[in-house]
Design a protein around this motif. Structure first.
Motif, short mmCIF file in Angstrom:
data_model
loop_
_atom_site.label_atom_id
_atom_site.label_comp_id
_atom_site.label_asym_id
_atom_site.label_seq_id
_atom_site.Cartn_x
_atom_site.Cartn_y
_atom_site.Cartn_z
N GLU A 143 0.83 -1.21 0.00
CA GLU A 143 0.00 0.00 0.00
C GLU A 143 0.86 1.26 0.00
OE1 GLU A 143 -2.59 -0.47 3.36
OE2 GLU A 143 -3.65 -2.15 2.43
N PHE A 144 1.92 1.25 0.81
CA PHE A 144 2.83 2.40 0.87
C PHE A 144 3.48 2.62 -0.50
CE2 PHE A 144 6.99 4.32 1.93
CZ PHE A 144 6.56 5.44 2.64
N SER A 145 3.89 1.54 -1.12
CA SER A 145 4.51 1.61 -2.44
C SER A 145 3.53 2.16 -3.48
CB SER A 145 5.00 0.23 -2.87
OG SER A 145 5.56 0.28 -4.16
N ALA A 146 2.29 1.72 -3.44
CA ALA A 146 1.29 2.17 -4.41
C ALA A 146 1.07 3.67 -4.34
CB ALA A 146 -0.02 1.43 -4.19
N VAL A 147 1.19 4.23 -3.15
CA VAL A 147 1.00 5.68 -2.97
C VAL A 147 2.27 6.45 -3.30
CG1 VAL A 147 0.56 7.48 -1.24
CG2 VAL A 147 -0.82 5.39 -1.25
N GLN A 148 3.42 5.94 -2.86
CA GLN A 148 4.67 6.70 -2.93
C GLN A 148 5.44 6.55 -4.23
OE1 GLN A 148 5.35 8.98 -0.80
NE2 GLN A 148 3.64 8.41 0.52
N MET A 149 5.29 5.43 -4.92
CA MET A 149 6.11 5.20 -6.11
C MET A 149 5.78 6.10 -7.30
SD MET A 149 8.52 3.44 -5.15
CE MET A 149 9.29 3.56 -6.73
N PRO A 150 4.51 6.35 -7.61
CA PRO A 150 4.26 7.20 -8.79
C PRO A 150 4.94 8.58 -8.73
CG PRO A 150 2.28 6.01 -8.22
CD PRO A 150 3.28 5.77 -7.09
N PRO A 151 4.84 9.32 -7.62
CA PRO A 151 5.54 10.61 -7.61
C PRO A 151 7.07 10.46 -7.63
CG PRO A 151 4.28 10.33 -5.56
CD PRO A 151 3.99 9.16 -6.44
N LEU A 152 7.57 9.40 -7.03
CA LEU A 152 9.02 9.17 -7.05
C LEU A 152 9.48 8.83 -8.46
CD1 LEU A 152 11.69 8.93 -5.48
CD2 LEU A 152 11.17 6.50 -5.20
N GLU A 153 8.75 7.96 -9.15
CA GLU A 153 9.09 7.61 -10.54
C GLU A 153 9.08 8.87 -11.42
OE1 GLU A 153 9.93 4.69 -11.93
OE2 GLU A 153 9.57 3.36 -10.24
N ASP A 154 8.06 9.70 -11.25
CA ASP A 154 7.98 10.95 -12.03
C ASP A 154 9.20 11.83 -11.76
OD1 ASP A 154 5.54 10.11 -13.03
OD2 ASP A 154 4.35 11.42 -11.73
N MET A 155 9.59 11.93 -10.49
CA MET A 155 10.73 12.75 -10.14
C MET A 155 12.02 12.20 -10.75
SD MET A 155 12.20 13.80 -6.38
CE MET A 155 11.10 15.19 -6.16
N MET A 156 12.21 10.89 -10.68
CA MET A 156 13.43 10.30 -11.23
C MET A 156 13.51 10.52 -12.73
SD MET A 156 14.15 6.82 -9.03
CE MET A 156 12.68 5.98 -9.54
N HIS A 157 12.40 10.36 -13.44
CA HIS A 157 12.41 10.58 -14.88
C HIS A 157 12.66 12.05 -15.22
CE1 HIS A 157 10.69 6.51 -14.94
NE2 HIS A 157 11.32 6.44 -16.09
N ALA A 158 12.11 12.96 -14.43
CA ALA A 158 12.37 14.39 -14.65
C ALA A 158 13.84 14.72 -14.42
CB ALA A 158 11.47 15.23 -13.74
N PHE A 159 14.43 14.16 -13.36
CA PHE A 159 15.85 14.38 -13.10
C PHE A 159 16.70 13.88 -14.27
CE2 PHE A 159 15.52 14.26 -8.17
CZ PHE A 159 15.15 15.60 -8.15
#
Length: 85
Positions: free
Chosen positions: A10-26
């Motif tokens: 559940e934590f991953s489902a909430v936290q991963m999308p914004p983290l993935e977006d940030m990594m791709h933007a970086f």
């Protein structure tokens, strides 16, 4: 599934999308196209992203703001990804 596994999922489902977006933007800001492509390939291969999840979970446990911890979590994943290239 244990309660801990369910909580992590559940934590991953909430936290991963914004983290993935940030990594791709970086990555789009990279000054080395060859390295960017190699890292993009490795990041897109997926995985559990356990290292950045642990970074974010530690932030939550210590009462921090997850949004402020995302750059550190991304850095942890980038170091791991870079070590695979």
């Amino acid at each position: 599934m244990t309660q801990t596994s369910q909580n992590l999922k559940e934590f991953s489902a909430v936290q991963m999308p914004p983290l993935e977006d940030m990594m791709h933007a970086f990555l789009q800001e990279s000054h080395d196209e060859h390295l960017r492509q190699a890292m993009q390939y490795s990041l897109d291969a997926g995985g559990k992203r356990l290292r950045p999840l642990l970074t974010l979970a530690t932030c939550v446990v210590l009462g921090g703001d997850v949004a402020n911890a995302r750059p550190a979590a991304a850095a942890v994943e980038f170091v791991h990804t870079y070590s695979l290239i």
